[in-house]
Structure formats: C-alpha cells, structure tokens
Design a protein around this motif. Structure first.
Motif, mmCIF file in Angstrom:
data_model
loop_
_atom_site.group_PDB
_atom_site.id
_atom_site.type_symbol
_atom_site.label_atom_id
_atom_site.label_comp_id
_atom_site.label_asym_id
_atom_site.label_seq_id
_atom_site.Cartn_x
_atom_site.Cartn_y
_atom_site.Cartn_z
ATOM 1 N N ARG A 559 0.888 -1.169 0.000
ATOM 2 C CA ARG A 559 0.000 0.000 0.000
ATOM 3 C C ARG A 559 0.926 1.220 0.000
ATOM 4 N NH1 ARG A 559 -4.755 0.050 4.170
ATOM 5 N NH2 ARG A 559 -5.357 -1.592 2.682
ATOM 6 N N ARG A 560 0.865 1.939 -1.087
ATOM 7 C CA ARG A 560 1.887 2.960 -1.342
ATOM 8 C C ARG A 560 3.260 2.279 -1.343
ATOM 9 N NH1 ARG A 560 -2.026 5.114 1.900
ATOM 10 N NH2 ARG A 560 -0.845 4.663 3.791
ATOM 11 N N ASP A 561 4.159 2.653 -0.425
ATOM 12 C CA ASP A 561 5.479 2.021 -0.405
ATOM 13 C C ASP A 561 5.674 1.106 0.801
ATOM 14 O OD1 ASP A 561 5.470 4.021 1.467
ATOM 15 O OD2 ASP A 561 7.494 4.732 1.038
ATOM 16 N N GLU A 562 4.556 0.791 1.492
ATOM 17 C CA GLU A 562 4.654 -0.062 2.674
ATOM 18 C C GLU A 562 4.107 -1.456 2.365
ATOM 19 O OE1 GLU A 562 3.035 1.602 6.268
ATOM 20 O OE2 GLU A 562 3.335 3.643 5.538
ATOM 21 N N MET A 563 4.892 -2.485 2.731
ATOM 22 C CA MET A 563 4.394 -3.845 2.579
ATOM 23 C C MET A 563 3.564 -4.206 3.800
ATOM 24 S SD MET A 563 6.349 -7.414 1.683
ATOM 25 C CE MET A 563 6.952 -7.732 3.344
ATOM 26 N N MET A 564 2.366 -4.761 3.546
ATOM 27 C CA MET A 564 1.451 -5.087 4.618
ATOM 28 C C MET A 564 1.006 -6.541 4.490
ATOM 29 S SD MET A 564 -0.859 -1.590 4.482
ATOM 30 C CE MET A 564 -1.711 -1.946 6.003
ATOM 31 N N GLU A 565 0.584 -7.095 5.606
ATOM 32 C CA GLU A 565 0.137 -8.489 5.633
ATOM 33 C C GLU A 565 -1.329 -8.549 6.032
ATOM 34 O OE1 GLU A 565 0.989 -12.194 8.552
ATOM 35 O OE2 GLU A 565 2.770 -11.501 7.425
ATOM 36 N N PHE A 566 -2.092 -9.390 5.317
ATOM 37 C CA PHE A 566 -3.522 -9.518 5.557
ATOM 38 C C PHE A 566 -3.889 -11.002 5.659
ATOM 39 C CE2 PHE A 566 -2.688 -5.773 3.037
ATOM 40 C CZ PHE A 566 -3.410 -4.773 3.656
ATOM 41 N N GLU A 567 -4.918 -11.275 6.449
ATOM 42 C CA GLU A 567 -5.505 -12.606 6.482
ATOM 43 C C GLU A 567 -6.817 -12.539 5.694
ATOM 44 O OE1 GLU A 567 -4.299 -15.549 7.703
ATOM 45 O OE2 GLU A 567 -2.465 -14.326 7.852
ATOM 46 N N LEU A 568 -6.844 -13.223 4.569
ATOM 47 C CA LEU A 568 -7.984 -13.152 3.658
ATOM 48 C C LEU A 568 -8.669 -14.504 3.577
ATOM 49 C CD1 LEU A 568 -8.396 -11.309 0.377
ATOM 50 C CD2 LEU A 568 -8.653 -13.784 0.278
ATOM 51 N N GLN A 569 -9.975 -14.487 3.724
ATOM 52 C CA GLN A 569 -10.769 -15.702 3.594
ATOM 53 C C GLN A 569 -11.605 -15.600 2.322
ATOM 54 O OE1 GLN A 569 -12.664 -17.303 7.134
ATOM 55 N NE2 GLN A 569 -14.454 -17.910 5.946
#
Length: 605
Positions: A559-569
């Motif tokens: 997101r923009r220049d930040e790496m993010m982690e998500f839990e997606l179902q």
C-alpha cells in the motif's frame, strides 16, 4: 453576423489560433464566454483552461481585456468592431474537446469558439484555414456545418444560424477517408480519420440497415444530411451526439475487414455505438428535457430524466441491431446478458435510484472513483434494463397492441417534432396515456426505488429463460447457453477488480461485502504474494480460486510504499452473472410475442 476564423497555428505545439470579429459590440464593453460543458457529457469540463493567450483590438488599436471569472472575459468599450485573437491548447483525444497534432485536427466548438454575450441568436460565419506545409496538402475538412464557400478539400467558409448551432457541428481535419449511403432519400456520410483497413462497403451496408430501423420507429428523419465522424486509434471507445452528426472514437481492431464472415464482438460493439448516437437524433437532440431549453451550458443543468434519454437509447441501440438483421438472436441476448450483469455486479444499485443517478450525474456518474460500484448505479445500463421492463410490461398488459415503440413515437410527435421540452415526469405521463395502463407502481419500482427489476419474470413470458449464476471466471460477463444448468459451483474469489492485462496484481476496486474488503485490502493495493508464494496480475485469480472455501490465506501487498500483511478468507463468487437460455421449441404464444418484439420491422400508429 459574428465571424470566426480557425487556423492550425502549430500542430507540433498543439495550438489553434482563433480570430473572432464582432461588428456591433456592446457600447458599455463586450463580454465573451466559453461553455463550461458540452451537451451529452454532464460534467463541468472547464474548456477555458486551455486558452493560452487572448488580446483584443478595434479600429483604433489594442483595447483592454479583463477576465471576469474562469470562463468569461470583457473588452473595454470600443470605437467600432472588435477583433479578438486567442490561442487554444488542443491535446484532448476524445469526442468532447479539441485535438491537434501532425496527424490530424479535431474540435468541438464548445472547446474552441467563444460566445458573445447578448448575441447568442446572431448568425455565425466560420472560416477554416489550412496549415502551411507539404505534409498537410492531403488534409480535408469533414463537418456537417452548412457550407458557404469552400475549396475542393473543404477549407473555407461555413455558416450557422446562431451560436448554439455553431457548437453543434464538430470538425475533423486530416487525411480523411469518406464513404456514402442513403437512408430515406437523405444522404449519409462516414468520414474516417486514422490508419485503417476498413471494409467501407460492409460498414455502410450495416449502418444503412440500422439507421433505417430508427427512422422506421419514429416515422421520419428530421435532417437533410447526416455525418458519422469516426476517429480510429489503437485503443479507444466513445461517442457524442450532435444535431445532424456524431463524433465517434473506436479501436482499429473493431473495424470490419474485407472477407469477414462472422460478426466479431469488437465490430458488434462499434455498430452498437453508431446505433446509440444515431438514435439520439430524436431522443435528446430533439426530444429534450424542458430544463435544457431554459438553461445554457455555462453551469450545471439538473434533471431526473437522464435515464429516459440515455437508458432508453441504450436499450434501442442493441435492439436495432437484431431488428435490422445485423446480428442474430444469440448475439442480442449476449449483449443483454452483459448489460444485466453490469447492473447486478454493482451494489450501488441498492443505494441510488435511477432518478437520483440522473440528477447526480454532475457529481457522481461523470466523476467516478474507486468506490463507484459500491455507491452509484448507471442510468445508462439500469436505464436500458428498465426500458426493457417497460416495453415487455406494456406488450403483455395490452396483448401486444401497444409497446415502448408506440410511446417513443408519441414522444416524438408531442415533444420532438414540436420543439416542446419534456417536463419532469413527462415520459411517464406519455407512457401512461399511450398504453392506457396505470404505470405508477412500475415507475415507482424502476425509477424511484432501489428494488431489483422483474426482468426474469417478464422474459419468461417471451420464451427466454434467465438465471443469475456465479461467474465462471473474471472474463465471464454474462452468456447464452444451450441448456440452463441446474446449478454451478461457485469458485472462491477475492471480491475486487484488478487492472486488466496488468503484470502486477493491483486492485482497482474493492467490492462491498467481499473477501478483500473484509480482510482490510483497499483500492490501489498491489498484491505480491498469496500464502507466501509470488503472484502476478494473471496468476492472482487462479491462486484465489484454488483456495479452500472457509479457510484463510496470508496475503502480502504493497500500500503505497509499505508492505502489509492480511488474512484473507476467499468467498464464493456471488450469483451476479446473467445467463440466458433460448429454447428452440417455444409455445406458440411465446414465439409470437418474441417475434413481434425482436423481429417485426413494421411500425403502426
């Protein structure tokens, strides 16, 4: 008379130079203005921002020019006729504004030609001059404006009765290829700009049949000639109607080629676009909201009826393709399935009515953002479906004696042929009177509520089976099948739309209630991995569809220049894809209804 002169001053720098001469200016100081928008495109365009320089003079020399607001200028009192000279930057390759380079020139008057306050009804003379240079020797002028004195390439003088008419004749200049055909003894011309290998004979033949359908519907053709201006590019699509012409933008691959036997989807789309803009000859250019006649084009003009003019036109543009014999029954229902699917996939239909969509065109429909599918409904697509519902409902309730065809012919007699504007609610009044039915509940449901329309129930009585099923893939936008499946397994989906044909998996839109939204993903996020495995734009759909329903996966995204982690179902694909089945053996009653709706070429009063 107000005199205009347009010169392609610098194709390399994309500059037009316009000279405007007013013979009898206001003694207190003459005001000039440029429209803020163009009819058919309900968004403030601020064309005046492209004026680079402006200066004025009278017979005594230079006079002061004062800018009053973003689109108006006033000259100091003059001792005689005023000459205004200004340059305009033209680099908008669309059907709305102006574009000039070394390959061609195009302009709508609203983006180039200043109006003169208090002289809107004065006749106008437009002189178009050629650029100097060998590369421009083959350039020709194509426009529907009345000729006064022009050379063999069309450069010279043109005449308009007033400023409004002056704005309603777009101009194409370049290496134009032309072809002609006739409809109801009226000459029609198609002028194509851009590199192409079009089968002009095929295109003219198909357009002649389509145009004849529309003329037959309304009973008369209200022009002495008609011009299709077609700009061909690598990838593009668009159209804008005018009083006896249309500007069209199309992809090169959508043109018909010699020896072509089948109807490619791209060419089918182009014919639908031409059909749409031609239908506007009656429905919006002459059958017009009363408020459009009362207000000008310097500010927003609000009506709750745009769905009548764009939605009904969208219904008839494809209906004319099958009635004219240009496409077959299966192709028509493929198009209809795509339209229904577009409506059903936007949860905005539960938040905005057709009348609200029409009224908010200025701020919502023509200013769509990443949340548009969740917030608005299109008065084009849902308007087309509601037009279908009105048509089939009237046909059923009157045993085929009346239809939307009869309503539109009465709209023409009452409003188009007379020039009397359509008041708010005027279409509903005419539909009620022509059909002899109480349509208030139908219009409450279709135009003034967010309820889904009874499309499937109505089509069933015309021998067409319709179901909403999960999409088979991201390319499944509605389809026609030989046999309706009892059910289809829903594949796991992410609940978002990705950039088409992009290498990276960038989310363009995140849908309400979908897996991506629930996980916290947002429009603009670029997914780089699913369960710690790298994915691209092409691989993301398969990576999600291979997931087990009810089980979460880890998604990494920027997101923009930040790496993010998500839990997606992942969730099962919703049943929002329209599927039609067209039985071969129909009951006689259904067969007759369908034939009268889709095939009949005869129109009765």
């Amino acid at each position: 008379m107000i005199e205009y002169q347009v010169v392609m001053k610098s194709p390399e720098a994309h500059l037009f130079e316009v000279t405007l001469r007013v013979r009898k200016p206001d003694k207190l100081g003459q005001t000039f203005y440029l429209p803020a928008w163009i009819r058919g495109s309900y968004m403030i365009r601020d064309f005046s921002r492209h004026i680079i320089t402006i200066e004025a003079s009278d017979e005594m020399g230079s006079i002061q020019v004062e800018k009053l607001d973003k689109q108006s200028w006033r000259c100091a009192p003059a001792s005689g006729p005023i000459t205004l000279i200004y340059t305009v930057y033209a680099w908008d390759l669309s059907v709305r504004a102006a574009h000039l380079d070394t390959t061609h020139a195009y302009f709508n008057g609203s983006s180039l030609l200043l109006g003169v306050s208090n002289q809107d009804e004065v006749t106008c003379l437009l002189t178009i001059l050629s650029s100097v240079g060998q590369q421009f020797d083959d350039w020709k002028v194509a426009t529907s404006m009345e000729k006064v004195e022009v050379d063999k390439r069309g450069f010279g003088q043109y005449h308009a009765l007033n400023y409004e008419e002056l704005l309603d004749h777009p101009v194409e200049i370049g290496d134009v290829t032309e072809a002609d055909f006739t409809v109801s003894d009226v000459p029609h011309c198609i002028a194509i700009s851009g590199r192409q290998r079009c089968d002009l004979k095929r295109l003219c033949s198909d357009l002649e049949r389509i145009c004849s359908q529309h003329v037959g519907l309304f009973g008369e053709l209200p022009v002495r000639d008609y011009l299709f201006l077609l700009t061909v590019v690598g990838d593009g699509y668009g159209g804008l109607e005018h009083r006896n012409s249309t500007s069209l933008l199309t992809s090169r691959d959508d043109l018909p080629l010699k020896g072509m036997r089948e109807m490619p989807k791209g060419y089918r789309r182009l014919l639908g676009l031409c059909s749409h803009e031609y239908f506007h000859l009656w429905n919006i250019k002459r059958i017009m909201p009363a408020v459009f006649q009362e207000e000008g084009v310097t500010q927003e003009v609000y009506t709750r009826q745009l769905w009548v003019f764009e939605g009904i036109t969208s219904y008839y543009d494809e209906l004319a393709l099958i009635r004219s014999g240009c496409i077959d029954r299966k192709s028509y229902f493929e198009l209809l399935a795509e339209t229904v699917t577009r409506v059903m996939r936007a949860s905005g239909r539960f938040k905005q009515t057709l009348e609200e969509s029409s009224f908010d065109a200025w701020t919502k429909f023509y200013k769509q953002d990443e949340n548009a599918p969740n917030a608005i409904v299109s008065y084009y697509t849902k308007g087309a479906i509601f037009a279908l519902v009105i048509d089939l409902h009237i046909r059923l309730q009157t045993d085929g004696e009346k239809s939307l065809d009869h309503v539109m012919r009465e709209m023409w007699r009452r409003h188009g042929a007379t020039g009397q504007g359509v008041p708010e609610g005027g279409f509903e009044t005419v539909a009620t009177e022509v059909s002899g039915l109480d349509l208030s509940d139908l219009f409450d449901q279709g135009a003034r509520s967010t309820a889904d329309l009874p499309v499937a129930d109505l089509l069933e009585k015309f021998g067409v089976e319709m179901r909403l099923l999960p999409a088979q893939s991201s390319s499944d936008n509605g389809r026609v099948v030989d046999e309706m499946p009892a059910s289809e397994a829903a594949k796991p989906v992410i609940g978002a739309r990705l950039s088409p044909q992009a290498v990276e998996a960038k989310l363009l839109q995140v849908f309400d209630g979908g897996a991506a939204q629930a996980a916290g993903l947002s429009a603009g996020d670029i997914i780089i991995a699913v369960d710690h495995l790298k994915v691209s734009g092409q691989k993301l759909e398969k990576a999600i569809s291979d997931c087990a329903l009810g089980k979460s996966v880890t998604v990494h995204a920027f997101r923009r220049d930040e790496m993010m982690e998500f839990e997606l179902q992942p969730m099962p694909a919703p049943a929002d894809t329209c599927v039609f089945c067209l039985p071969v053996d129909l009951p006689k009653e259904h067969q007759l209804r369908q034939s009268e709706w889709l095939i009949s070429n005869g129109y009765e009063n």
